[in-house]
Design an enzyme around this catalytic site. Structure first.
Site, PDB file in Angstrom:
ATOM      1  N   VAL A   1      27.663 -80.060  31.733  1.00 63.38           N
ATOM      2  CA  VAL A   1      27.780 -78.897  30.920  1.00 63.38           C
ATOM      3  C   VAL A   1      28.456 -79.241  29.566  1.00 63.38           C
ATOM      4  O   VAL A   1      27.954 -78.848  28.542  1.00 63.38           O
ATOM      5  CB  VAL A   1      28.751 -77.944  31.531  1.00 63.38           C
ATOM      6  CG1 VAL A   1      29.046 -76.663  30.607  1.00 63.38           C
ATOM      7  CG2 VAL A   1      28.081 -77.447  33.022  1.00 63.38           C
TER       8      VAL A   1
ATOM      9  N   ARG B   1      36.661 -88.533  31.483  1.00 63.04           N
ATOM     10  CA  ARG B   1      37.303 -89.642  32.204  1.00 63.04           C
ATOM     11  C   ARG B   1      36.570 -90.996  31.688  1.00 63.04           C
ATOM     12  O   ARG B   1      37.502 -91.742  31.760  1.00 63.04           O
ATOM     13  CB  ARG B   1      36.749 -89.426  33.661  1.00 63.04           C
ATOM     14  CG  ARG B   1      37.736 -88.802  34.608  1.00 63.04           C
ATOM     15  CD  ARG B   1      37.590 -88.581  36.104  1.00 63.04           C
ATOM     16  NE  ARG B   1      37.259 -87.231  36.532  1.00 63.04           N
ATOM     17  CZ  ARG B   1      36.433 -86.846  37.321  1.00 63.04           C
ATOM     18  NH1 ARG B   1      35.687 -87.685  37.940  1.00 63.04           N
ATOM     19  NH2 ARG B   1      36.645 -85.560  37.610  1.00 63.04           N
TER      20      ARG B   1
ATOM     21  N   ILE C   1      24.158 -66.224  33.172  1.00 67.47           N
ATOM     22  CA  ILE C   1      23.572 -64.863  33.223  1.00 67.47           C
ATOM     23  C   ILE C   1      25.058 -64.150  32.583  1.00 67.47           C
ATOM     24  O   ILE C   1      26.096 -64.211  33.077  1.00 67.47           O
ATOM     25  CB  ILE C   1      23.566 -64.248  34.495  1.00 67.47           C
ATOM     26  CG1 ILE C   1      22.450 -65.136  35.550  1.00 67.47           C
ATOM     27  CG2 ILE C   1      23.233 -62.655  34.500  1.00 67.47           C
ATOM     28  CD1 ILE C   1      22.439 -64.700  36.680  1.00 67.47           C
TER      29      ILE C   1
ATOM     30  N   GLY D   1      19.157 -83.921  44.443  1.00 68.28           N
ATOM     31  CA  GLY D   1      20.249 -83.631  43.494  1.00 68.28           C
ATOM     32  C   GLY D   1      20.615 -82.356  43.504  1.00 68.28           C
ATOM     33  O   GLY D   1      21.438 -81.968  42.447  1.00 68.28           O
TER      34      GLY D   1
ATOM     35  N   GLU E   1      25.119 -80.701  46.719  1.00 73.81           N
ATOM     36  CA  GLU E   1      26.276 -82.004  46.320  1.00 73.81           C
ATOM     37  C   GLU E   1      26.236 -82.738  47.950  1.00 73.81           C
ATOM     38  O   GLU E   1      25.534 -82.300  48.917  1.00 73.81           O
ATOM     39  CB  GLU E   1      27.743 -81.218  46.465  1.00 73.81           C
ATOM     40  CG  GLU E   1      27.848 -80.226  45.206  1.00 73.81           C
ATOM     41  CD  GLU E   1      27.989 -80.901  44.247  1.00 73.81           C
ATOM     42  OE1 GLU E   1      28.406 -82.091  43.976  1.00 73.81           O
ATOM     43  OE2 GLU E   1      27.735 -80.369  43.104  1.00 73.81           O
TER      44      GLU E   1
ATOM     45  N   LYS F   1      33.577 -66.780  42.796  1.00 78.53           N
ATOM     46  CA  LYS F   1      32.577 -66.041  41.954  1.00 78.53           C
ATOM     47  C   LYS F   1      32.938 -64.499  42.214  1.00 78.53           C
ATOM     48  O   LYS F   1      33.450 -63.499  41.525  1.00 78.53           O
ATOM     49  CB  LYS F   1      31.210 -66.171  41.713  1.00 78.53           C
ATOM     50  CG  LYS F   1      31.080 -67.563  41.317  1.00 78.53           C
ATOM     51  CD  LYS F   1      29.612 -68.084  41.297  1.00 78.53           C
ATOM     52  CE  LYS F   1      29.451 -69.487  41.024  1.00 78.53           C
ATOM     53  NZ  LYS F   1      28.329 -70.076  41.333  1.00 78.53           N
TER      54      LYS F   1
ATOM     55  N   GLY G   1      23.439 -75.399  35.980  1.00 81.47           N
ATOM     56  CA  GLY G   1      22.854 -76.257  35.183  1.00 81.47           C
ATOM     57  C   GLY G   1      23.391 -76.240  33.895  1.00 81.47           C
ATOM     58  O   GLY G   1      23.900 -75.316  33.418  1.00 81.47           O
TER      59      GLY G   1
END
Ligand code: HSE
Length: 443
Positions: free
Chosen positions: A25, A56, A149, A200, A203, A218, A315
């Site tokens: 992101v 990192r 969204i 992928g 997780e 959420k 994504g």
């Protein structure tokens, strides 16, 4: 920085942005700000310029050029950097660096943009306290719920005139992908999960997604925005999707439904009912048609009626779209209260007793095919005043348990739990009943 660098064409100061966290992101946000630099400047009247970053691993290949940007090993230094006006927190997690970074930025009166749902869901009260103390600091978090969204903007701005009656929807793309695949191919949960992990999409440790925790975070934020209260994950009745079998998918279809993991928050006279659970939804409903990894959120307002928003909930690029929308707001000088009401008025959520919730239910029972079993089950339903809507049985095998599917008319959650416990104690019932709510969104 030179005067020429600091001023945009319109003469307003550039907005200097520090990004902590350069994963998928973060890198997409960096790229979007560069690629759409002119467009965003036209829209805000200011240049949006990344001046500092932290992550990192400095050497990782991210397909972005950070050579002209100050690097900080310590993310908190991004907030303290005098060349940073706005802090973008994309590290995630409720503990440690993310919280420290947000605290430092707010203490300095700097606005924060974050995608961190765990921080808001688990530490909402502390975040509100920091905001109350901050002189000029704000937190924007469009990317924290349903990725690309614009549901936070939908609730906090577009629907600000409404009393919100309910907010519900598909809040986890991984679960929606798994359930859609199970439905399309007839395969089992473990099989589809494994494939999603190999590709992928899921997780390596899928707990957060498939057990409903991510959706609950959420939902708690959506509840807070809808009802002007603090997010309250502890009062969300949470079930994941691990127990759903191909049998459930095919019986649900036969009954005219498909199965979706839904987050549901409803305002009732007794408080707010919140749950995350797999539900049967009518297969011709709009929400049933939201497949794959997409998310969908319904907002039910008293003046507007029901509004449905759908799109990619995760994504790099969709989430960056939401992050940068918040950056645009800051550049325009727009600031909104965290939960859509003045911070001093944000109160704890008043939870309703979920056991008093009314609804229709689906039961999957595995029973020995013996005379009198259905009579025993019917007697339990009668004794608990739960009215049967339909019974389906498939197969006949004296040596193997067979599935029996029941659906009920409207009853209370308590009634259903009592019935399930008692049916589970019958000798002919060989495994605990599996129960799902039927959601037809009538009210
Ligand atoms: N893992 C989430 C999902 C996205 O599958 O929807 C991040 O919240």
């Amino acid at each position: 920085m030179t005067a020429a660098q600091g001023k945009s064409a319109q003469g307003k100061d550039a907005l200097r942005i520090g990004i902590a966290g350069l994963g998928n992101v973060g890198a997409s946000v960096f790229r979007l700000l560069e690629e759409h630099g002119d467009l965003l400047q036209a829209r805000t009247g200011r240049a949006l310029r990344v001046t500092a970053v932290s992550a990192r691993n400095k050497g990782k290949n991210r397909d972005i050029d950070i050579s002209g940007v100050t690097w900080h090993d310590d993310p908190v230094a991004v907030a303290n950097d005098p060349e940073v006006d706005l802090v973008v927190e994309l590290m995630g997690g409720a503990e440690g660096a993310a919280f420290d970074l947000v605290s430092a930025a707010l203490a300095l009166g700097k606005p924060v943009v974050t995608a961190n749902k765990a921080l808001l869901a688990s530490r909402g009260a502390e975040v509100v306290a920091l905001l109350k103390k901050s002189e000029g600091g704000t937190i924007s978090f469009e990317a924290a719920v349903a990725g690309g969204i614009p549901v936070i903007k939908g609730l906090r701005e577009g629907l600000a005139a409404n009393g919100i009656k309910a907010v519900y929807g598909i809040l986890n793309g991984t679960c929606n992908y798994i359930l859609s695949e199970m439905s399309e191919t007839g395969r089992a949960f473990e099989d589809v999960l494994k494939e999603a992990q190999d590709l992928g999409y899921a997780e390596a440790d899928p707990t957060f997604d498939v057990d409903g925790i991510d959706a609950a975070h959420k939902l708690s934020i959506l509840s807070g925005l809808s009802f002007g209260c603090l997010p309250d994950v502890a009062h969300i009745d949470m079930k994941g999707i691990r127990s759903i079998t191909p049998l459930d998918i095919s019986f649900a279809r036969e009954l005219g439904f498909c199965i979706k993991l839904l987050g549901i928050s409803r305002l009732t006279e007794k408080g707010v009912e919140q749950s995350v659970e797999p539900c049967l939804v009518p297969k011709d409903s709009a929400i049933a048609s939201v497949g794959g990894a997409l998310n969908a959120v319904y907002i039910d307002g008293d003046y507007v009626g029901k509004v449905l928003l759908t799109g990619f909930g995760a994504g790099g690029n969709p989430t960056a779209s939401a992050v940068v929308a918040d950056i645009v707001d800051v550049a325009r000088g727009r600031a909104l209260p965290l939960m859509g009401i003045a911070n001093e008025n944000v109160a704890p959520l008043q939870p309703a007793n979920i056991l008093e919730r009314i609804g229709s239910y689906y039961f999957r029972l595995m029973v020995l095919d013996q005379p009198g079993v259905i009579a025993d089950i019917s007697a339990i339903l009668r004794d608990h005043n739960v009215s049967l809507e339909s019974v389906l049985q498939r197969g006949r095998d004296p040596d193997q348990p067979v599935p029996v599917i029941l659906t009920t008319h409207e009853t209370t959650e308590q009634g259903v739990q009592n019935v399930a416990a008692e049916i589970g104690r019958l000798k002919a019932v060989v495994e605990p009943p599996y129960v799902m709510r039927i959601e037809e969104f009538k009210d």
